[in-house]
Design a protein around this motif. Structure first.
Motif, short mmCIF file in Angstrom:
data_model
loop_
_atom_site.label_atom_id
_atom_site.label_comp_id
_atom_site.label_asym_id
_atom_site.label_seq_id
_atom_site.Cartn_x
_atom_site.Cartn_y
_atom_site.Cartn_z
N GLY A 412 0.57 -1.31 -0.10
CA GLY A 412 0.18 -0.20 0.12
C GLY A 412 0.80 1.33 -0.11
N TYR A 413 2.21 1.29 0.04
CA TYR A 413 2.96 2.35 0.02
C TYR A 413 3.76 2.47 -1.10
CZ TYR A 413 2.01 2.16 5.23
OH TYR A 413 1.54 2.12 6.49
N VAL A 414 3.48 1.70 -1.99
CA VAL A 414 4.50 1.56 -3.38
C VAL A 414 4.07 2.87 -4.28
CG1 VAL A 414 5.06 0.54 -5.50
CG2 VAL A 414 4.71 -0.62 -3.34
N ALA A 415 2.72 3.30 -4.56
CA ALA A 415 2.55 4.31 -5.44
C ALA A 415 1.52 5.10 -5.11
CB ALA A 415 2.29 3.52 -6.78
N THR A 416 1.04 6.18 -5.83
CA THR A 416 -0.14 6.94 -5.72
C THR A 416 -0.76 7.48 -6.97
OG1 THR A 416 1.44 8.90 -5.31
CG2 THR A 416 0.76 7.74 -3.34
N THR A 417 -1.64 7.99 -6.73
CA THR A 417 -2.23 8.96 -8.01
C THR A 417 -2.53 10.33 -7.76
OG1 THR A 417 -4.60 8.28 -7.48
CG2 THR A 417 -3.30 6.83 -8.87
N ASP A 418 -2.88 11.19 -8.83
CA ASP A 418 -3.39 12.33 -8.60
C ASP A 418 -4.16 12.69 -9.80
OD1 ASP A 418 -1.69 13.00 -10.42
OD2 ASP A 418 -0.60 14.45 -9.35
N PRO A 419 -5.10 13.68 -10.07
CA PRO A 419 -5.58 13.74 -11.30
C PRO A 419 -4.85 13.66 -12.48
CG PRO A 419 -6.66 15.36 -9.60
CD PRO A 419 -5.20 14.70 -9.26
N GLY A 420 -4.96 12.91 -13.24
CA GLY A 420 -4.30 12.57 -14.66
C GLY A 420 -2.79 12.16 -14.42
N ASP A 429 10.19 -5.44 -8.27
CA ASP A 429 9.60 -6.10 -9.47
C ASP A 429 8.17 -6.78 -9.15
OD1 ASP A 429 10.89 -7.92 -11.87
OD2 ASP A 429 9.67 -9.08 -10.99
N GLY A 430 7.24 -6.60 -10.06
CA GLY A 430 5.79 -6.87 -9.80
C GLY A 430 4.91 -6.03 -10.84
N THR A 431 3.59 -6.24 -10.34
CA THR A 431 2.56 -5.50 -11.15
C THR A 431 1.75 -4.50 -10.40
OG1 THR A 431 1.03 -7.24 -10.60
CG2 THR A 431 2.33 -7.68 -12.54
N LEU A 432 1.10 -3.75 -11.02
CA LEU A 432 0.13 -2.70 -10.48
C LEU A 432 -1.01 -2.51 -11.26
CD1 LEU A 432 1.35 0.86 -8.99
CD2 LEU A 432 -0.61 0.47 -10.58
N GLN A 433 -2.19 -2.40 -10.79
CA GLN A 433 -3.40 -2.29 -11.45
C GLN A 433 -4.14 -1.13 -10.51
OE1 GLN A 433 -4.22 -6.61 -12.04
NE2 GLN A 433 -5.01 -5.80 -14.23
N THR A 434 -4.65 -0.25 -11.41
CA THR A 434 -5.19 0.95 -10.88
C THR A 434 -6.32 1.66 -11.66
OG1 THR A 434 -5.28 2.71 -8.99
CG2 THR A 434 -3.35 2.63 -10.76
N THR A 435 -6.87 2.48 -11.40
CA THR A 435 -7.59 3.63 -12.26
C THR A 435 -7.19 4.84 -12.10
OG1 THR A 435 -9.42 3.89 -10.64
CG2 THR A 435 -9.53 2.11 -12.20
N VAL A 436 -7.19 5.75 -13.14
CA VAL A 436 -6.71 7.39 -12.96
C VAL A 436 -7.68 7.90 -13.90
CG1 VAL A 436 -4.97 9.02 -13.51
CG2 VAL A 436 -4.49 6.65 -12.74
N ASP A 437 -8.44 8.86 -13.23
CA ASP A 437 -9.49 9.51 -13.92
C ASP A 437 -10.59 8.42 -14.46
OD1 ASP A 437 -8.57 11.77 -13.22
OD2 ASP A 437 -7.44 12.32 -15.12
#
Length: 626
Positions: A412-420, A429-437
């Motif tokens: 839960g501490y690896v990455a973040t998002t902001d608008p856009g 090494d690994g995978t990440l799946q999320t949504t942006v906008d």
């Protein structure tokens, strides 16, 4: 779905946080990566070990004495309830990732049921004060840890609520939290050990119940007005000597100070209190500008587990408590979310790969409480306050379950998002799946980090996404797709058409480097340390020839540092030096005599791996050969 589980810190939509954390299941580490292997070892070894030790050491029996299911005296520290709660939190985060773990789920549910049974009719819950000092409930707040334990209960409940497990635990925590609101909203009292503040804010974030946030703010505003009896350590020990809004330097017990400051940031972003956030940033500059070890550890004094004076950073007497390192990681994460500035992620990385990682043995069941940067030849490690090797448990067992809850939620501490945008802070090494906008984003990372500085990041999305890659402060000459990185606030922004998928290659140069201390750090004047990438290296007695004493070794700073490897150590560093044996056995000879010197080949290993082969001396800061 596990990818929809919120992590340990999740500001509300009304907060002033700059960055938004991802869902806990959004990131999956590859099993062969350093972080992936650590997380798997925590799940299969550390967490079960903690559960076993809670039973063996008597922490669970303390609750059974409340319910009438056990006899005898209360065992271990009067705040041992918190060890149970931290283990429950770790179990909840782990179940969020592996919901089919029947044994872990049974532990959580049976322990939550025991805790619920021990809760008083009015919601009060503390096994020590209920049995041992019922007449002093809430009357020894300077030392009682009652609200501290409540805070860890609440954080366990937050994890359970977000993971969709342990509903009974959530009910227990809310009953206790409501009692605390009822009692402390009407009196000018604070707890001697901060922790409740950040827990109340997160409970507010889960429930939307505003009194939890209001009480957290009240606790912060009351602190620093001399309400607590500091005893022989004084009010600075308890951070009750000056209001946080005006304090100019960190002080006192390190874990208390850092937990308090984590709560400061939480309250600041939820109440849009810029003055409070500015105070946290001011105190950060003091802590990391003058009172932090090269490994990210903090706490120079064993006597009161406290910060020292500016630049008081003795390597052999370093306390560097594991819980303080974890608290630093938590505080920096909150500041990163609030500001988006990469310096906070740099400190997260430094403390994670060095002080935190070094606290746990490769078997996942032995731990350091204190983390010195030098273990002397002849050190008396017979007492658990300063052992020569990691121990399976401690009478004050705060650190092992704290490690379990952090690592279980580490994705839960690896990455973040902001608008856009999507920001990557920690590389693994690994995978990440999320949504942006609203658009789905899939990221595949291929890297040998932290052993190798090459990071290949493949992104697929229909979003007009800006990918921001952290460029660590140590990574001079970093390249993005072969071009020098343009860095702003610690990040390089990459804009591409990602619809068909695109791969970005980040190259972080990792030459071995010699680091010199600030000239005011008297304890290591004339010494250097060896680093490579985010890792601090050290010398261990195990790698020296028979008959050579570690304290007699000097490093030749003019010789090259050459990468090599050992079993279980992907990258070692070979160096040259001299063994300078004192010419006299006198402690203070009348005239300085030249020592006898012989050349020696040296092998340095990452600090976090020391003590895994055999107990023995270790040293980070190395004197320079003449």
């Amino acid at each position: 779905m596990t990818e929809r589980i919120l992590g340990p810190v999740h500001p509300t939509s009304a907060a002033t946080a700059t960055l938004r954390p991802l869902f806990l299941g959004a990131v999956t580490f590859s099993p062969g990566s350093l972080l992936g292997g650590w997380q798997e070892r925590t799940a299969t070894r550390t967490l079960p070990h903690c559960a076993e030790q809670l039973e063996a050491a008597g922490a669970l029996d303390n609750f059974r004495r409340v319910t009438g299911e056990a006899d005898g005296d209360h065992r271990n520290m009067w705040f041992a309830d918190s060890d149970v709660y931290k283990t429950l939190e770790a179990a909840a985060w782990q179940l969020g990732r592996t919901p089919d773990d029947a044994e872990l789920r049974a532990f959580l549910e049976t322990t939550a049921a025991l805790v619920a049974k021990a809760q008083g009719d009015d919601g009060y819950l503390n096994s020590y004060f209920t049995v041992v000092k019922p007449e002093l409930r809430w009357r020894e707040l300077h030392w009682s840890h009652e609200l501290y334990c409540a805070g860890h209960l609440i954080q366990a409940a937050v994890a359970a609520a977000r993971a969709g497990v342990g509903a009974q635990l959530v009910t227990v925590a809310r009953r206790f939290a409501d009692l605390i609101v009822e009692r402390f909203s009407r009196v000018d009292d604070v707890d001697g050990h901060p922790e409740i503040e950040t827990a109340l804010v997160e409970l507010y974030r889960v429930t939307g119940h505003r009194p939890y946030l209001d009480l957290a703010k009240r606790f912060l505003d009351l602190r620093g007005h001399g309400l607590l009896d500091g005893g022989r350590f004084g009010s600075r020990y308890l951070q009750d000597h000056e209001p946080v809004r005006t304090a100019g330097e960190v002080a006192g017990h390190v874990v208390r100070q850092l937990y308090l400051l984590a709560g400061v940031v939480d309250v600041a972003v939820e109440t849009r209190d810029d003055e409070l956030l500015d105070a946290a940033r001011r105190l950060w500059a003091d802590a990391f500008g003058t009172r932090t070890y090269l490994t990210g550890a903090q706490g120079s004094r064993h006597r009161d587990e406290a910060f020292g004076d500016p630049y008081e950073l003795p390597p052999d007497r370093a306390y560097g408590e594991t819980c303080a390192a974890i608290a630093s990681f938590h505080w920096n994460w909150r500041l990163l979310l609030a500001t988006g500035e990469g310096k906070y992620a740099d400190e997260m990385e430094r403390v994670l790969y060095n002080a935190i990682a070094g606290s746990t043995a490769l078997d996942g069941t032995h731990f350091f409480y204190a983390n010195p940067l030098h273990l002397r030849t002849g050190h008396d490690g017979s007492h658990e306050d300063a052992p020569s090797h990691r121990l399976p448990w401690y009478s004050c067992a705060c650190c092992p379950p704290n490690l379990a809850r952090l690592v279980a939620s580490l994705s839960g501490y690896v990455a973040t998002t902001d608008p856009g945008g999507l920001q990557v802070h920690l590389y693994a090494d690994g995978t990440l799946q999320t949504t942006v906008d609203g658009a789905e984003v899939r990221v595949v990372t291929r890297t040998g980090y932290p052993w190798d500085g090459r990071v290949e990041i493949s992104v697929t999305t229909d979003a007009a996404l800006t990918l921001s890659l952290r460029i660590p402060g140590w990574a001079a000459g970093a390249l993005v797709d072969g071009v020098p990185a343009e860095v702003h606030d610690g990040y390089a922004a990459v804009r591409r058409d990602w619809t068909a998928g695109a791969t970005v290659v980040l190259d972080l140069p990792m030459p071995a480097r010699l680091v010199r201390p600030h000239p005011r750090i008297d304890a290591v004047r004339g010494c250097v340390a060896v680093t490579r990438g985010p890792l601090v290296y050290c010398l261990e007695q195990a790698d020296l020839p028979a008959g050579v004493t570690l304290e007699d070794v000097r490093l030749d700073v003019g010789a090259p540092l050459v990468a090599g490897r050992l079993p279980d150590v992907p990258v070692t560093l070979a160096a040259r030096g001299r063994v300078e044996t004192p010419a006299s056995d006198e402690l203070y000879p009348a005239e300085a005599e030249e020592p006898h010197g012989e050349p020696i080949e040296l092998t340095a290993i990452p600090y976090f791996l020391w003590g895994n082969r055999e107990p023995g001396p270790m040293r980070v800061w190395l004197p320079v050969a003449r």
